[in-house]
Design a protein around this motif. Structure first.
Motif, PDB file in Angstrom:
ATOM      1  N   LEU A  15      45.739  14.635  37.469  1.00  0.00           N
ATOM      2  CA  LEU A  15      46.264  13.857  38.591  1.00  0.00           C
ATOM      3  C   LEU A  15      47.536  13.123  38.193  1.00  0.00           C
ATOM      4  O   LEU A  15      48.530  13.123  38.939  1.00  0.00           O
ATOM      5  N   ALA A  16      47.523  12.508  37.023  1.00  0.00           N
ATOM      6  CA  ALA A  16      48.727  11.806  36.549  1.00  0.00           C
ATOM      7  C   ALA A  16      49.895  12.785  36.417  1.00  0.00           C
ATOM      8  O   ALA A  16      51.030  12.481  36.825  1.00  0.00           O
ATOM      9  N   GLY A  17      49.635  13.951  35.869  1.00  0.00           N
ATOM     10  CA  GLY A  17      50.692  14.944  35.717  1.00  0.00           C
ATOM     11  C   GLY A  17      51.213  15.444  37.047  1.00  0.00           C
ATOM     12  O   GLY A  17      52.425  15.633  37.224  1.00  0.00           O
ATOM     13  N   ALA A  18      50.310  15.658  38.017  1.00  0.00           N
ATOM     14  CA  ALA A  18      50.724  16.148  39.334  1.00  0.00           C
ATOM     15  C   ALA A  18      51.600  15.141  40.061  1.00  0.00           C
ATOM     16  O   ALA A  18      52.549  15.512  40.764  1.00  0.00           O
ATOM     17  N   SER A  68      47.711   8.809  30.281  1.00  0.00           N
ATOM     18  CA  SER A  68      48.316  10.093  30.631  1.00  0.00           C
ATOM     19  C   SER A  68      49.612   9.899  31.401  1.00  0.00           C
ATOM     20  O   SER A  68      50.614  10.590  31.147  1.00  0.00           O
ATOM     21  N   LEU A  69      49.591   8.973  32.340  1.00  0.00           N
ATOM     22  CA  LEU A  69      50.797   8.687  33.129  1.00  0.00           C
ATOM     23  C   LEU A  69      51.940   8.265  32.219  1.00  0.00           C
ATOM     24  O   LEU A  69      53.098   8.707  32.389  1.00  0.00           O
ATOM     25  N   LEU A  70      51.645   7.421  31.242  1.00  0.00           N
ATOM     26  CA  LEU A  70      52.656   6.968  30.292  1.00  0.00           C
ATOM     27  C   LEU A  70      53.237   8.142  29.505  1.00  0.00           C
ATOM     28  O   LEU A  70      54.457   8.259  29.348  1.00  0.00           O
ATOM     29  N   VAL A  71      52.356   9.019  29.028  1.00  0.00           N
ATOM     30  CA  VAL A  71      52.825  10.176  28.252  1.00  0.00           C
ATOM     31  C   VAL A  71      53.677  11.097  29.114  1.00  0.00           C
ATOM     32  O   VAL A  71      54.724  11.579  28.681  1.00  0.00           O
ATOM     33  N   TRP A  72      53.246  11.346  30.347  1.00  0.00           N
ATOM     34  CA  TRP A  72      54.027  12.215  31.236  1.00  0.00           C
ATOM     35  C   TRP A  72      55.401  11.625  31.521  1.00  0.00           C
ATOM     36  O   TRP A  72      56.414  12.346  31.535  1.00  0.00           O
ATOM     37  N   PHE A  73      55.474  10.308  31.758  1.00  0.00           N
ATOM     38  CA  PHE A  73      56.772   9.668  32.018  1.00  0.00           C
ATOM     39  C   PHE A  73      57.688   9.743  30.788  1.00  0.00           C
ATOM     40  O   PHE A  73      58.897   9.955  30.911  1.00  0.00           O
ATOM     41  N   ILE A  74      57.118   9.569  29.600  1.00  0.00           N
ATOM     42  CA  ILE A  74      57.906   9.671  28.373  1.00  0.00           C
ATOM     43  C   ILE A  74      58.454  11.085  28.207  1.00  0.00           C
ATOM     44  O   ILE A  74      59.636  11.284  27.891  1.00  0.00           O
ATOM     45  N   LEU A  75      57.613  12.081  28.426  1.00  0.00           N
ATOM     46  CA  LEU A  75      58.060  13.475  28.309  1.00  0.00           C
ATOM     47  C   LEU A  75      59.132  13.794  29.340  1.00  0.00           C
ATOM     48  O   LEU A  75      60.102  14.511  29.043  1.00  0.00           O
ATOM     49  N   LYS A  76      58.969  13.251  30.545  1.00  0.00           N
ATOM     50  CA  LYS A  76      59.968  13.480  31.586  1.00  0.00           C
ATOM     51  C   LYS A  76      61.303  12.856  31.220  1.00  0.00           C
ATOM     52  O   LYS A  76      62.377  13.443  31.437  1.00  0.00           O
TER      53      LYS A  76
END
Length: 444
Positions: free
Chosen positions: A215-218, A404-412
């Motif tokens: 969900l965080a990734g989506a 997860s949201l934090l990791v996705w934002f960092i990767l983005k």
């Protein structure tokens, strides 16, 4: 001659007791009860482990069937890569975090960091039956399969628009850090275990965790191009191969017997084996009921049966029973699984209304049905409460989603996680990998 033969026969008869005594002296002693329990418990982990391993094939086939043909190779690549990464990360750091014993970094919350698994020496099993009930190798092998399943859930939701390497980097964090930490809170003897939270085989710890990460990734990734129109209409994007998707569902269904059954964690007594058989029967009943509920409800709502909903209905039934597969009656497993099937049919269009694009329906199946399965546990399991079940789900959900949201934002921010519009239109198989799953057919 007759006298000679008689003497020889007599000598042989006299020697027989002596021969028997020598053979008896060389015979091994009978195994003790502890030996037998150790052997059967270890065997349970190994059999359960390779059944859950086969679920990796199920996820691969399900996802390959539900994405468009131009993205099939990418899904297959992600699935074999994520399983391999999970195996390495769980050995290197995950298992030590999840099962710290008495050696917590933060007692009850954070296990032992950087403690790679070390298996007992070959032949040492007979020496360790007094201190453990199964081999370390079998336990590690079995638990590893659960973390790999968690990562597979994320793969399907984010299909058809995510770059390969950012996804794999997230897998490193999920399998090495996120999953082991939250799982240690319950299965590692952490604070949720002390609080009385109950999750037998992972409706929350495995399935909802994968769903929250997905969900965080989506949310960060956004929907596929053309999925939602400005007018709010949802554009169908049919999968490439429903035969593969159906095969994948049956493989997952079969693997779930190891997933739930081996979570009994013991097969050394009559009671344990009886419980395992009960778990198998309840697991199957819930899956069947979920499929039938989705079958009937799609006919009622859409005037036609939707195969993809029926497949996900079976999986939602399985997720729903996973938190408590031992205690319900067969009828109890039936209605628990049936509610899971209903959840999928209602939740998929609800997500679309929120413009959350979940390609394979993993969020309804694993997150929402996982919540249902967790919350229904106190109906049949003594010593549990709805308040504690809710506490555990919210705590794990908040931790996994925010991390997860934090990791996705960092990767983005570092390099982007989404492919270009051109790559998405042409398909990730050619754009990211340079090869197609079906090169003899036109891409669609």
């Amino acid at each position: 001659m007759k006298l000679h033969n008689s003497l020889l026969l007599g000598a042989m008869l006299l020697a027989l007791p002596t021969m028997g005594t020598a053979q008896d002296a060389a015979a091994p002693e009978f195994a003790t009860f502890a030996d037998t329990a150790y052997i059967f418990n270890t065997l349970l982990f190994l059999i359960g482990g390779f059944l859950v391993f086969w679920m990796a094939a199920g996820f691969s086939m399900l996802e390959a069937g539900l994405v468009r043909s131009k993205n099939v190779t990418m899904q297959l690549t992600k699935n074999i890569a994520l399983f391999s990464i999970a195996a390495l990360m769980y050995w290197l750091i995950g298992y030590g975090i999840m099962y710290p014993g008495d050696d917590w970094t933060i007692v009850g919350y954070l296990g032992k960091l950087f403690a790679p698994v070390s298996l007992e020496p070959v032949g040492a099993g007979a020496d360790v039956v007094d201190v453990t009930y199964a081999s370390v190798g079998s336990d590690f092998f079995f638990q590893l399969m659960f973390v790999a399943a968690t990562a597979s859930i994320v793969s399907g939701t984010l299909a058809e628009r995510i770059k390969l390497w950012p996804f794999l980097i997230f897998t490193v964090v999920l399998t090495g850090v996120i999953y082991p930490i939250e799982a240690s809170w319950q299965w590692g003897g952490g604070w949720l275990s002390e609080a009385g939270f109950s999750d037998f085989a992972g409706s929350t710890l495995v399935h909802a965790t994968g769903g929250f990460a997905a969900l965080a990734g989506a949310i960060v990734l956004g929907p596929r191009l053309g999925k939602y129109t400005k007018e709010g209409r949802v554009v169908p994007m049919p999968g490439s191969n429903l035969a593969l998707a159906t095969l994948g569902t049956f493989i997952l269904w079969m693997g779930w017997f190891g997933f739930n059954g081996a979570s009994q964690l013991a097969m050394g007594s009559i009671g344990d084996v009886t419980d395992i058989s009960r778990i198998f029967a309840n697991t199957n009943m819930a899956a069947a009921a979920g499929a039938v509920a989705a079958l009937i409800l799609t006919q009622v709502l859409y005037k036609k049966v939707d195969l993809t909903m029926v497949l996900n209905g079976a999986l939602a039934g399985l997720v729903s029973i996973t938190a408590g597969p031992l205690d319900p009656t067969l009828f109890g497993a039936l209605w628990i699984g049936a509610v899971g099937g209903v959840i999928v049919v209602l939740a998929v269009p609800a997500l679309d209304k929120m413009k959350i694009d979940d390609v394979v329906g993993a969020i309804p199946v694993h997150l929402i049905a996982g919540f249902w399965g967790t919350m229904v546990v106190p109906v049949y399991t003594e010593g549990t409460s709805f308040a504690t079940q809710l506490l555990g789900f919210v705590a794990i959900g908040a931790f996994v989603f925010i991390f997860s949201l934090l990791v996705w934002f960092i990767l983005k921010a570092l390099g982007g996680i989404r492919v270009s519009e051109e790559a998405e239109i042409s398909g990730l198989d050619m754009a990211e990998l340079g090869m197609e799953a079906y090169p003899e057919f036109a891409r669609g």
